[in-house]
Design a protein around this motif. Structure first.
Motif, PDB file in Angstrom:
ATOM      1  N   SER A   2       0.831  -1.203   0.000  1.00  0.00           N
ATOM      2  CA  SER A   2       0.000   0.000   0.000  1.00  0.00           C
ATOM      3  C   SER A   2       0.866   1.253   0.000  1.00  0.00           C
ATOM      4  O   SER A   2       1.985   1.247   0.510  1.00  0.00           O
ATOM      5  CB  SER A   2      -0.916   0.018   1.226  1.00  0.00           C
ATOM      6  OG  SER A   2      -1.862  -1.033   1.174  1.00  0.00           O
ATOM      7  N   HIS A  19       3.299  11.859   0.459  1.00  0.00           N
ATOM      8  CA  HIS A  19       2.921  10.467   0.270  1.00  0.00           C
ATOM      9  C   HIS A  19       4.110   9.574   0.597  1.00  0.00           C
ATOM     10  O   HIS A  19       5.260   9.998   0.534  1.00  0.00           O
ATOM     11  CB  HIS A  19       2.402  10.210  -1.149  1.00  0.00           C
ATOM     12  CG  HIS A  19       3.482   9.933  -2.148  1.00  0.00           C
ATOM     13  ND1 HIS A  19       4.258  10.931  -2.708  1.00  0.00           N
ATOM     14  CD2 HIS A  19       3.929   8.766  -2.684  1.00  0.00           C
ATOM     15  CE1 HIS A  19       5.108  10.399  -3.557  1.00  0.00           C
ATOM     16  NE2 HIS A  19       4.958   9.083  -3.560  1.00  0.00           N
ATOM     17  N   GLN A  51      -4.811   8.294   3.722  1.00  0.00           N
ATOM     18  CA  GLN A  51      -5.592   7.324   2.950  1.00  0.00           C
ATOM     19  C   GLN A  51      -4.619   6.442   2.176  1.00  0.00           C
ATOM     20  O   GLN A  51      -3.603   6.914   1.666  1.00  0.00           O
ATOM     21  CB  GLN A  51      -6.556   8.019   1.988  1.00  0.00           C
ATOM     22  CG  GLN A  51      -7.423   7.043   1.191  1.00  0.00           C
ATOM     23  CD  GLN A  51      -8.498   7.756   0.379  1.00  0.00           C
ATOM     24  OE1 GLN A  51      -8.999   8.797   0.805  1.00  0.00           O
ATOM     25  NE2 GLN A  51      -8.847   7.210  -0.756  1.00  0.00           N
ATOM     26  N   ASP A  52      -4.934   5.149   2.110  1.00  0.00           N
ATOM     27  CA  ASP A  52      -4.053   4.225   1.394  1.00  0.00           C
ATOM     28  C   ASP A  52      -4.547   4.009  -0.029  1.00  0.00           C
ATOM     29  O   ASP A  52      -5.753   4.116  -0.316  1.00  0.00           O
ATOM     30  CB  ASP A  52      -3.937   2.896   2.131  1.00  0.00           C
ATOM     31  CG  ASP A  52      -5.268   2.173   2.208  1.00  0.00           C
ATOM     32  OD1 ASP A  52      -6.250   2.793   2.666  1.00  0.00           O
ATOM     33  OD2 ASP A  52      -5.358   1.004   1.796  1.00  0.00           O
ATOM     34  N   PHE A  53      -3.594   3.713  -0.935  1.00  0.00           N
ATOM     35  CA  PHE A  53      -3.864   3.482  -2.352  1.00  0.00           C
ATOM     36  C   PHE A  53      -3.073   2.258  -2.807  1.00  0.00           C
ATOM     37  O   PHE A  53      -2.008   1.950  -2.253  1.00  0.00           O
ATOM     38  CB  PHE A  53      -3.458   4.699  -3.189  1.00  0.00           C
ATOM     39  CG  PHE A  53      -4.223   5.948  -2.856  1.00  0.00           C
ATOM     40  CD1 PHE A  53      -5.402   6.249  -3.519  1.00  0.00           C
ATOM     41  CD2 PHE A  53      -3.767   6.822  -1.882  1.00  0.00           C
ATOM     42  CE1 PHE A  53      -6.116   7.397  -3.211  1.00  0.00           C
ATOM     43  CE2 PHE A  53      -4.465   7.969  -1.572  1.00  0.00           C
ATOM     44  CZ  PHE A  53      -5.659   8.260  -2.236  1.00  0.00           C
ATOM     45  N   GLU A  58      -1.258   6.575  -7.834  1.00  0.00           N
ATOM     46  CA  GLU A  58      -2.516   7.072  -7.277  1.00  0.00           C
ATOM     47  C   GLU A  58      -2.263   7.908  -6.022  1.00  0.00           C
ATOM     48  O   GLU A  58      -2.904   8.938  -5.812  1.00  0.00           O
ATOM     49  CB  GLU A  58      -3.437   5.893  -6.971  1.00  0.00           C
ATOM     50  CG  GLU A  58      -3.981   5.214  -8.215  1.00  0.00           C
ATOM     51  CD  GLU A  58      -4.820   3.987  -7.880  1.00  0.00           C
ATOM     52  OE1 GLU A  58      -6.056   4.119  -7.829  1.00  0.00           O
ATOM     53  OE2 GLU A  58      -4.230   2.921  -7.674  1.00  0.00           O
ATOM     54  N   ALA A  59      -1.334   7.452  -5.182  1.00  0.00           N
ATOM     55  CA  ALA A  59      -1.005   8.230  -3.984  1.00  0.00           C
ATOM     56  C   ALA A  59      -0.386   9.574  -4.353  1.00  0.00           C
ATOM     57  O   ALA A  59      -0.717  10.613  -3.769  1.00  0.00           O
ATOM     58  CB  ALA A  59      -0.051   7.433  -3.089  1.00  0.00           C
ATOM     59  N   GLY A 137      -7.315  10.929  -5.554  1.00  0.00           N
ATOM     60  CA  GLY A 137      -6.559   9.926  -6.292  1.00  0.00           C
ATOM     61  C   GLY A 137      -7.223   9.504  -7.584  1.00  0.00           C
ATOM     62  O   GLY A 137      -6.827   8.526  -8.199  1.00  0.00           O
ATOM     63  N   LYS A 140      -4.172  10.771 -12.248  1.00  0.00           N
ATOM     64  CA  LYS A 140      -2.771  10.425 -12.089  1.00  0.00           C
ATOM     65  C   LYS A 140      -1.914  11.479 -12.754  1.00  0.00           C
ATOM     66  O   LYS A 140      -2.312  12.079 -13.736  1.00  0.00           O
ATOM     67  CB  LYS A 140      -2.470   9.065 -12.741  1.00  0.00           C
ATOM     68  CG  LYS A 140      -3.207   7.909 -12.089  1.00  0.00           C
ATOM     69  CD  LYS A 140      -2.820   6.617 -12.766  1.00  0.00           C
ATOM     70  CE  LYS A 140      -3.539   5.441 -12.140  1.00  0.00           C
ATOM     71  NZ  LYS A 140      -3.175   4.176 -12.779  1.00  0.00           N
TER      72      LYS A 140
END
Length: 381
Positions: A2, A19, A51-53, A58-59, A137, A140
């Motif tokens: 993640s 991030h 928040q996780d991606f 995306e992060a 997210g 990109k």
């Protein structure tokens, strides 16, 4: 694995967005002042939101998006108030310059959005905002921006100057391979002159192969071919190719004193050489980075998708796996002989497998490989 986008509140009341693939370690580094840049002199810091991606892209996209939000919109995100976020987005206005809390003013709009505004790495202006898509997210960053890889850099000051050169022309992803003095380096921050975002995102790798494992196109900057036969292009030609080609690109720069070693160049598929005065061909690290970054930036507005839908080239890690498999087969078959020629032969194999055109010598090498793989026929009695 993640990846996390996070928002901190600094001691002066400003906000910082970043991030990381290790949220706990990154927050600890911020709180300890181990990261040169915006938060180092604004401690203590407090984690307000994360928040996780599933992917780094995306992060990173979420980080860039949130950095353009107003203070009120960030605070709505912390509260989870999505109705307020939508309302603030409709009322958003463009900024003409970065707020007073900005560490490194820059345009970090999500690709494809209209309007431009300076965005800071730390936000303290409650009235400034930029129109954004409400999805976190959901967008990109451009996949065309190349990764800058500094191989065994020696001085922290030179890393900082290279980061400054990158950010001048819109590049933010820096990777370091075995920096001599370790990382982070306290000398890098002052030399970066505000390019803190580049230093804070910098990643460290043990080898060149690890640093470029996710890249489909690898370029090596060198004045000499160093015994490795590969296509040679100028920075302008490389920039055109990077803009047009699918997949990620990485550009390798060698250590200040000696440049890239032969084995470093062998990992790349193309060589970049700067046309220069033959009587004085001395460029420092930051100068080399800025030449390449400038040429890439000139084509930014003109970049277009590929004309045909074709599968992108394999990432470097897949190519390395194929070469390693072939190497093992050849070793078992007794191809590498005599032993003192083995390193040269292996380098020739890697070179011919990572370039589009083969020389006569390379063709003969391939035919020798094929011959060694054919089972020997028993002699008749």
């Amino acid at each position: 694995m993640s990846y996390y986008t996070y928002l901190l509140r600094c001691a002066d009341g400003s906000y910082y967005v970043g991030h990381s693939d290790d949220l706990e370690a990154r927050i600890g580094a911020h709180q300890a002042g181990a990261l040169p840049g915006y938060t180092q002199n604004r401690r203590p810091v407090e984690l307000l939101w994360s928040q996780d991606f599933p992917t780094r892209d995306e992060a990173l996209g979420a980080e860039q998006q949130i950095k353009g939000w107003s203070r009120a919109k960030k605070e709505a995100l912390v509260r989870g108030d999505w109705e307020a976020i939508r309302s603030l987005a409709r009322r958003a206005v463009l900024r003409d310059e970065a707020s007073t809390g900005s560490a490194s003013p820059q345009d970090e709009r999500i690709e494809g959005e209209e309007g431009a505004g300076g965005v800071s790495t730390g936000e303290a202006d409650a009235d400034s905002a930029a129109p954004q898509d409400e999805r976190i997210g959901g967008e990109k960053p451009s996949a065309q921006a190349p990764v800058i890889v500094l191989v065994r850099p020696q001085l922290g000051e030179n890393i900082g100057k290279a980061a400054r050169a990158m950010l001048n022309f819109g590049l933010v992803e820096l990777r370091l391979v075995a920096p001599r003095d370790g990382w982070p380096n306290p000398q890098a921050g002052p030399a970066a002159s505000g390019a803190d975002i580049v230093l804070e995102r910098a990643q460290v790798f043990e080898t060149v192969a690890e640093a470029v494992a996710d890249c489909a196109h690898v370029y090596a900057t060198t004045v000499r071919k160093r015994g490795v036969t590969k296509p040679v292009v100028t920075p302008a030609e490389a920039a055109q190719t990077i803009h047009a080609a699918p997949g990620r690109s990485a550009i390798l720069f060698g250590p200040e004193r000696s440049g890239l070693e032969t084995d470093d160049v062998a990992v790349a598929r193309t060589i970049i050489t700067v046309p220069i005065n033959p009587e004085f061909g001395s460029l420092n690290l930051a100068q080399a980075v800025i030449l390449v970054a400038y040429e890439w930036s000139k084509g930014q507005a003109l970049a277009s998708p590929p004309a045909v839908d074709a599968d992108p080239p394999a990432p470097q890690v897949e190519l390395d796996g194929m070469i390693a498999q072939l190497d093992a087969l050849l070793d078992d078959g007794g191809y590498f002989f005599p032993p003192d020629r083995t390193p040269t032969t292996r380098r020739m194999l890697r070179t011919l497998l990572t370039k589009p055109g083969w020389s006569s010598q390379e063709v003969r090498t391939v035919r020798g490989i094929l011959s060694s793989l054919v089972p020997k026929r028993p002699r008749g009695g």
